[in-house]
Design a protein around this motif. Structure first.
Motif, PDB file in Angstrom:
ATOM      1  N   MET A   1     119.960 -20.546  13.862  1.00  0.00           N
ATOM      2  CA  MET A   1     119.699 -19.351  14.671  1.00  0.00           C
ATOM      3  C   MET A   1     119.089 -19.683  16.035  1.00  0.00           C
ATOM      4  O   MET A   1     118.681 -18.789  16.746  1.00  0.00           O
ATOM      5  N   GLY A   2     118.987 -20.917  16.358  1.00  0.00           N
ATOM      6  CA  GLY A   2     118.356 -21.283  17.620  1.00  0.00           C
ATOM      7  C   GLY A   2     116.847 -21.051  17.596  1.00  0.00           C
ATOM      8  O   GLY A   2     116.246 -20.789  18.630  1.00  0.00           O
TER       9      GLY A   2
ATOM     10  N   ASP B   1     106.634 -24.260   9.924  1.00  0.00           N
ATOM     11  CA  ASP B   1     105.795 -23.440   9.044  1.00  0.00           C
ATOM     12  C   ASP B   1     106.093 -21.958   9.217  1.00  0.00           C
ATOM     13  O   ASP B   1     106.184 -21.210   8.245  1.00  0.00           O
ATOM     14  N   ASP B   2     106.245 -21.509  10.461  1.00  0.00           N
ATOM     15  CA  ASP B   2     106.584 -20.106  10.701  1.00  0.00           C
ATOM     16  C   ASP B   2     107.963 -19.772  10.143  1.00  0.00           C
ATOM     17  O   ASP B   2     108.157 -18.720   9.528  1.00  0.00           O
ATOM     18  N   ALA B   3     108.920 -20.653  10.309  1.00  0.00           N
ATOM     19  CA  ALA B   3     110.267 -20.418   9.788  1.00  0.00           C
ATOM     20  C   ALA B   3     110.242 -20.331   8.270  1.00  0.00           C
ATOM     21  O   ALA B   3     110.894 -19.473   7.675  1.00  0.00           O
TER      22      ALA B   3
END
Length: 73
Positions: free
Chosen positions: A46-47, A53-55
């Motif tokens: 998704m770029g 960690d956030d992903a």
């Protein structure tokens, strides 16, 4: 012969999920591939420019399930 097996690494030892069809003292060659998290598996699709960690949080947090548990009947 190639055998694919899953294991867990605990206290410096690989513990196999199931016994292998090998003879006692048979020598083998082992290649280890660590499993990737969902975020690692889909990195770059998704770029995303945020942190891993956030992903991982956005990909797998039950807090972000739809509908949220508080909204379910």
């Amino acid at each position: 012969m190639a055998i694919n097996a899953e294991a867990v690494y605990e206290n410096g030892v690989l513990k196999l999920d199931h016994p292998l069809p090998l003879g006692e003292h048979q020598r083998v060659r082992v290649t280890v591939h660590a499993e990737q998290t969902l975020a690692e598996q889909t990195a770059g699709l998704m770029g995303w420019r945020g942190s891993a960690d956030d992903a991982e949080y956005f990909a797998s947090s039950p807090d972000l399930d739809f509908p949220s548990p508080a909204e379910e009947p």
